[in-house]
Design an enzyme around this catalytic site. Structure first.
Site, PDB file in Angstrom:
ATOM      1  N   CYS A  37       0.848  -1.191   0.000  1.00 31.52           N
ATOM      2  CA  CYS A  37       0.000   0.000   0.000  1.00 31.52           C
ATOM      3  C   CYS A  37       0.881   1.236   0.000  1.00 31.52           C
ATOM      4  O   CYS A  37       2.109   1.155  -0.005  1.00 31.52           O
ATOM      5  CB  CYS A  37      -0.939   0.002   1.201  1.00 31.52           C
ATOM      6  SG  CYS A  37      -0.069   0.066   2.786  1.00 31.52           S
ATOM      7  N   ASP A 474      11.544  26.864 -31.508  1.00 35.44           N
ATOM      8  CA  ASP A 474      12.746  27.158 -32.280  1.00 35.44           C
ATOM      9  C   ASP A 474      12.344  27.082 -33.757  1.00 35.44           C
ATOM     10  O   ASP A 474      11.281  26.558 -34.089  1.00 35.44           O
ATOM     11  CB  ASP A 474      13.830  26.130 -31.950  1.00 35.44           C
ATOM     12  CG  ASP A 474      15.035  26.263 -32.853  1.00 35.44           C
ATOM     13  OD1 ASP A 474      15.526  27.396 -33.013  1.00 35.44           O
ATOM     14  OD2 ASP A 474      15.483  25.242 -33.412  1.00 35.44           O
ATOM     15  N   ASP A 674      15.403  21.442 -31.147  1.00 30.37           N
ATOM     16  CA  ASP A 674      16.041  20.215 -31.606  1.00 30.37           C
ATOM     17  C   ASP A 674      17.557  20.255 -31.541  1.00 30.37           C
ATOM     18  O   ASP A 674      18.215  19.223 -31.720  1.00 30.37           O
ATOM     19  CB  ASP A 674      15.629  19.912 -33.058  1.00 30.37           C
ATOM     20  CG  ASP A 674      16.324  20.841 -34.054  1.00 30.37           C
ATOM     21  OD1 ASP A 674      16.415  22.050 -33.750  1.00 30.37           O
ATOM     22  OD2 ASP A 674      16.770  20.365 -35.099  1.00 30.37           O
ATOM     23  N   ASP A 678      19.719  24.642 -28.268  1.00 35.11           N
ATOM     24  CA  ASP A 678      18.407  24.740 -27.625  1.00 35.11           C
ATOM     25  C   ASP A 678      18.409  24.128 -26.231  1.00 35.11           C
ATOM     26  O   ASP A 678      17.424  24.261 -25.492  1.00 35.11           O
ATOM     27  CB  ASP A 678      17.335  24.026 -28.469  1.00 35.11           C
ATOM     28  CG  ASP A 678      17.095  24.717 -29.798  1.00 35.11           C
ATOM     29  OD1 ASP A 678      17.195  25.958 -29.828  1.00 35.11           O
ATOM     30  OD2 ASP A 678      16.815  24.029 -30.780  1.00 35.11           O
TER      31      ASP A 678
END
Length: 790
Positions: A37, A474, A674, A678
């Site tokens: 639990c 971007d 990408d 970035d």
């Protein structure tokens, strides 16, 4: 990918990716048994976090795994596993190859669940039928022995020492370690009812009632509920098991003897640089690059892309995808944990371990839940035995023993009623529902995402993504394809068509290799133009190419190149001004010092970009565009796509500053990119989303990876986040609501006025139903998302 990266921005990237807090910590996954639990989850997490060298630990009740961040020079995972084992939670360190073993074990466990269902249903049937005959209920097929106390005693005893033995043992271990769990509550309830009934059977003069059927019904409901719950959990982990099952077990190694002979070897023995043969119908063993052959490959399970991809020499292939058409040779470039499939499995496992912050309150409460229930059960017994019968004697007497009225029987009923109500409180409480509420929804949500090519790193990401109000893109490689394409062409000679200009330019460029040449050659191939061989080709970097075709002198390049050759370009001024304003790159074509044509090249937007931007805006998200490209190019793209806020010539540090400013203003920001430049923005954003075609650093930094490189997956990821988080809230609302309503009901709150009390057996049934309902509600997410995306 942006093209402008200064030295200061480079340091920003390094600092974002190589901070000491990240570099000095290792991560280990532990397989933890014995958790029943949310209280067990809290106990395991507390035990791990108290160890020196452990920075953080999160435990998943569904997958029975613990993810631990630790300092390798202070503590070892084996030591952590030993500590948990000594604390009553048998633990092993998960090795890299354990994923396949885990999937096999899951399947084997499910195949052994049938006997539990059969035993549970048999016990319930015998107990219920015997109880009905014992109280005198009419039955056409009555069996006298079923109504005898000796039969019920034997049935209860067999239940306790047989199928319920593990529950009692675990409950005792939890109590002995001062960490009571759900099994402790059930064990106390079942043993209390059994012991009281044994005393009543052995000393009939006491006048006590025997209720051997209560522990049998209670434990049967618990066993049945947990079996159904495990089956539902098994279904929830289907996506992860399917990912794991994609990995082939063997590979065909080409021997390199100048023939096509191959040798089958285990896939874990394949090394980078090996050449493998993959036949039609085979799965590609590991990541690599095609060296020979052409084929089509089904990448649906890895990327989510339903259409097969055409592949030829030089194209990359992903391990676990299916070769459909022809035999190919593949040179291995990634193996083991570095392969795309292994990284996907690791990401999904990580996502299913990381918790949503909303689960924090439930976990904190679960840590004290069992103690509170034990105290409440004791108070329930004391109240009803001490004063309850005196205040409401008629209601209680009528509800529990309508056939007896003597003072001795009333005293006996007081004891039995108080005990039954206390037991009902113990077994109706359900910390399991609290523990399952978040991980089950995350398990299903992340599994659905993986099947659709959306890799989400954790429940915290799913919780944050639904709150986004600003999305920043971007440009290059994200909103655009990242490759130059021919967008326009004009002929300035009446005898030449556009195709002639493209053919001439491609003929000149076929001996060169640079992005603009690739764009022109690709355009010629798409137009199915035959090229002519040129001679004496000379390339001047940064300017252009000069070549000879027959007796003609050919020039191809920029305006400075033609000016150097004294070639007039005035005829192209109108087109030049218009195309430069649109941010396009111009290539002039001249023959014998006469301008023949002009070609415009640009990085064009993805086909789906505009529709995605419009969909995000309809969902009340502000969309912005930040890029390192020239401002004119960025503004033109923003205008075409309907983006109101854009900026060009942005360094990685500039993007980071924009996101920080928005966050300080109270905005929740998502960033989609990408490239390596970035990475700082992806790390700073509340949710970073990376294209799979981008750099490894971008994908490692991002919170969500789009495996299909399809922008339509951005709104799909946000919808997945919203739906999953809504399911988490529903589960938690049910878990809290169930306990708030059912615990007082079990304590007898309706007994005085309505004469309604829950028996321990039915209380156990309610508890089992509560856990199952949370699991089933999470599984509904599959159907709901299918309906929304249909």
């Amino acid at each position: 990918m942006s093209s402008t990266v200064s030295s200061s921005s480079t340091s920003t990237i390094v600092s974002a990716l190589s901070s000491p807090a990240v570099a000095e910590l290792d991560v280990a996954v532990l397989n933890v048994d014995g958790m029943m639990c949310a209280g067990c989850v809290q106990a395991v997490e507390t035990q791990l976090r108290q160890c020196d060298g452990v920075a953080n630990a999160t435990v998943n009740l569904v997958t029975k795994a613990a993810a631990v961040q630790y300092q390798a020079d202070v503590v070892e995972p084996d030591r952590l596993a030993t500590l948990l084992t000594e604390a009553g939670f048998p633990t092993q360190v998960r090795q890299g190859e354990d994923a396949g073993h885990w999937a096999e074990q899951q399947t084997a466990d499910q195949q052994g669940q049938g006997w539990r269902v059969a035993i549970s249903l048999t016990l319930l049937a015998l107990s219920s039928l015997g109880h009905l005959q014992h109280v005198g209920a009419p039955g056409q097929f009555a069996v006298p022995i079923l109504s005898t106390l000796s039969f019920h005693f034997a049935l209860a005893t067999l239940t306790l020492v047989g199928p319920a033995r593990e529950i009692l043992q675990d409950g005792w271990q939890g109590a002995r370690r001062a960490r009571p769990n759900m099994n402790t509550l059930v064990s106390i309830g079942a043993l209390s009812a059994y012991t009281t009934s044994v005393v009543a059977l052995g000393f009939p003069r006491l006048g006590w009632e025997c209720f051997f059927d209560e522990p049998v019904m209670l434990l049967s409901f618990i066993l049945l509920g947990r079996t159904l719950e495990e089956r539902a959990r098994f279904r929830a982990t289907e996506a992860l098991r399917r990912l794991i099952s994609l990995q082939p077990q063997v590979a065909r190694l080409m021997t390199g003897n100048g023939s096509d002979e191959t040798l089958e070897i285990p896939v874990n023995q394949v090394q980078v640089g090996d050449i493998l043969q993959v036949l039609p119908g085979d799965k590609i063993p590991v990541d690599g690059e095609i060296t020979a052959g052409q084929t089509t490959i089904n990448e649906a399970m890895v990327t989510g892309e339903s259409l097969p991809s055409a592949k030829q020499p030089g194209d990359p292939v992903i391990g676990g995808t299916l070769n459909q058409s022809s035999a190919i040779s593949v040179q291995v470039n990634r193996t083991g944990a570095d392969s795309t499939l292994a990284q996907m499995v690791a990401l999904v496992e990580s996502a299913q371990t990381r918790k949503a912050p909303i689960q924090g309150l439930a976990d904190r409460l679960a840590g004290y839940f069992t103690y509170g229930i034990l105290l409440l059960a004791l108070l329930t017994f004391c109240f009803w035995y001490g004063t309850g019968l005196s205040i409401w004697p008629e209601a209680i007497q009528a509800a529990l023993n309508p056939h007896h009225h003597s003072h001795h029987v009333v005293a006996t009923s007081r004891l039995l009623v108080s005990l039954k109500l206390a037991i009902a409180v113990l077994v109706i409480a359900c910390p399991c529902a609290l523990g399952l509420a978040t991980p089950m929804a995350i398990l299903v949500g992340s599994g659905i995402g993986a099947q659709r090519g959306l890799l989400v790193r954790g429940g915290d990401v799913l919780e944050t993504a639904h709150r986004l109000d600003t999305v920043i893109f971007d440009k290059t490689g994200t909103l655009t394809t990242g490759q130059p394409w021919v967008t326009d062409c004009i002929s300035y000679d009446p005898s030449l068509s556009e195709n002639d200009v493209i053919r001439l330019a491609a003929s000149i460029e076929q001996g060169t290799r640079h992005p603009l040449a690739d764009a022109i050659l690709t355009e010629a191939a798409q137009r199915q133009l035959s090229l002519t061989d040129v001679i004496n080709s000379t390339t001047t970097p940064g300017l252009g190419v000069m070549a000879t075709l027959g007796e003609q002198i050919l020039h191809l390049g920029n305006d400075a190149w033609l000016a150097q050759a004294s070639i007039a370009t005035d005829a192209a001024n109108d087109a030049v001004n218009a195309w430069i304003a649109e941010g396009k790159t111009l290539v002039y074509v001249a023959v014998d010092h006469q301008l023949m044509g002009l070609i415009a090249i640009a990085d064009r937007s993805r086909e789906e970009a505009k529709a995605v931007i419009e969909q995000l805006q309809r969902n009340h998200l502000e969309v912005q565009l930040l890029s390192g490209d020239r401002p004119a190019v960025v503004q033109r793209l923003a205008l075409d796509l309907g983006i109101a806020v854009s900026a060009g010539s942005m360094t990685p540090g500039d993007k980071l500053s924009v996101i920080e400013t928005l966050q300080q203003s109270g905005h929740c920001v998502g960033f989609i990119g990408d490239g390596i430049n970035d990475a700082p923005a992806l790390a700073q954003a509340d949710v970073g989303i990376a294209m799979h075609s981008g750099t490894d650093i971008a994908m490692e930094t991002a919170d969500i990876v789009l495996m299909r490189d399809d922008l339509t997956d951005v709104p799909a990821a946000l919808e997945l986040s919203r739906s999953t988080f809504n399911k988490i809230r529903q589960n938690l609302a049910w878990a809290f609501g169930y306990n708030l309503i059912c615990i007082p009901l079990a304590a007898g709150v309706l007994l005085p006025k309505f004469g309604i009390a829950l028996s321990p057996g039915f209380a156990g049934g309610f508890m089992a139903f509560s856990s199952i309902s949370v699991v089933l509600n999470s599984l509904l997410l599959r159907w709901q998302l299918r309906e929304k995306t249909a």
